[in-house]
Design an enzyme around this catalytic site. Structure first.
Site, PDB file in Angstrom:
ATOM      1  N   GLU A 138     -58.881  72.181  61.851  1.00  0.00           N
ATOM      2  CA  GLU A 138     -59.922  72.746  60.994  1.00  0.00           C
ATOM      3  C   GLU A 138     -59.958  72.056  59.631  1.00  0.00           C
ATOM      4  OE1 GLU A 138     -62.328  75.448  61.517  1.00  0.00           O
ATOM      5  OE2 GLU A 138     -61.845  74.565  63.460  1.00  0.00           O
TER       6      GLU A 138
ATOM      7  N   GLN B 221     -65.632  67.966  56.188  1.00  0.00           N
ATOM      8  CA  GLN B 221     -66.253  66.785  55.581  1.00  0.00           C
ATOM      9  C   GLN B 221     -65.789  65.474  56.219  1.00  0.00           C
ATOM     10  OE1 GLN B 221     -64.989  68.180  51.550  1.00  0.00           O
ATOM     11  NE2 GLN B 221     -67.137  67.890  50.987  1.00  0.00           N
TER      12      GLN B 221
END
Length: 294
Positions: free
Chosen positions: A49, A54
């Site tokens: 995660e 990004q």
């Protein structure tokens, strides 16, 4: 029966149609090759995660397996040196994520017997873990329903429930929709379906997440402050004991080679001090060192 949200009254029939369409689309476009899926290890899920924040999936596919081999447990990560952790992270960007992972591992090692906590509140108390990351761990590792809102999930809900072109759709508007449709029986598979459907949608229609209030276009890396910070961290990793003066010279060589003007030494020193405050390395007598032990 209806489900009322901030701006939408979700009819039971509409809810069922939406859920069915997500399951079908998720099955049709499933990315079953992702190695961090269908595992019960909350630490491994946590690492995935954080890496996926990004960062493109294709890049994480290259880094996640080697990271898990180097640091297979929270205790292993907690015991690792800062230098080793940062070295393993190079190529993923946003180096602060690596430091947050290590600090969270240290807390888990001392306060949770080397395990991830099992409540959303405790997860969010760890460094660098916000509502989305904690919900991801909760749903994917613990198989418990939670409101998991990330970019691909937003894409699906905005595409289906705000098809009129509404701009600046807030997470506050999406939250009750996600909550009302989340599977209680298999939240892990439900969010996989949403993620895969959302990734597919972005290739087929104008990216729905651009209509999200939380959407921001990622700024260019080259020439940015992020680029300068990353360069300095890499140089200290490669040359332990390097002086601040040499770092200024090296960064300015990099700037000039890219056609940019040289930076004021005071500006570069401020960046170095900020990096030190964030825990990337220590500075003493004009020398930068990344500790072999954090």
């Amino acid at each position: 029966m209806t489900t009322k949200t901030n701006s939408i009254v979700l009819q039971a029939s509409e809810r069922e149609v939406f859920i069915s369409s997500v399951w079908e689309a998720g099955k049709a476009h499933a990315r079953n090759e992702l190695p961090w899926r269908n595992i019960d290890d909350p630490y491994a899920v946590y690492v995935s995660e954080v890496m996926l924040q990004q960062t493109q999936v294709s890049r994480v596919l290259k880094f996640w397996p080697s990271w898990m081999k180097a640091f297979p447990t929270l205790d292993a990560l907690a015991a690792a040196s800062t230098a080793d952790v940062l070295e393993r992270w190079q190529g993923l960007g946003y180096n602060r994520r690596a430091l947050s992972l290590k600090r969270a591992a240290e807390i888990c090692a001392t306060e949770y017997a080397g395990k991830m906590p099992q409540s959303l509140a405790e997860l969010e108390s760890l460094p660098g873990i916000g509502p989305a990351t904690s919900a991801g761990i909760y749903a994917f590792a613990y198989q418990k329903p939670a409101v998991y809102l990330e970019t691909n999930v937003r894409a699906v809900y905005i595409h289906h429930f705000f098809a009129d072109g509404t701009e600046k759709v807030s997470d506050r508007q999406l939250y009750p929709l996600v909550e009302a449709t989340c599977s209680n029986d298999n939240p892990r598979a439900w969010y996989y379906a949403l993620l895969d459907y959302g990734a597919y949608l972005k290739k087929q229609v104008p990216n729905p997440t651009r209509r999200s209030a939380s959407y921001t276009r990622q700024s260019a890396f080259e020439g940015s402050l992020r680029q300068k910070r990353s360069f300095l961290v890499r140089e200290v990793l490669a040359k332990p004991g390097i002086s601040c003066d040499v770092l200024v010279e090296l960064l300015n060589e990099e700037e000039r080679a890219a056609g940019r003007e040289a930076l004021d030494s005071a500006f570069v020193l401020d960046i170095l001090k900020q990096l030190e405050c964030e825990g990337f390395f220590t500075m003493s007598d004009n020398i930068c060192m990344i500790d072999s032990k954090y």
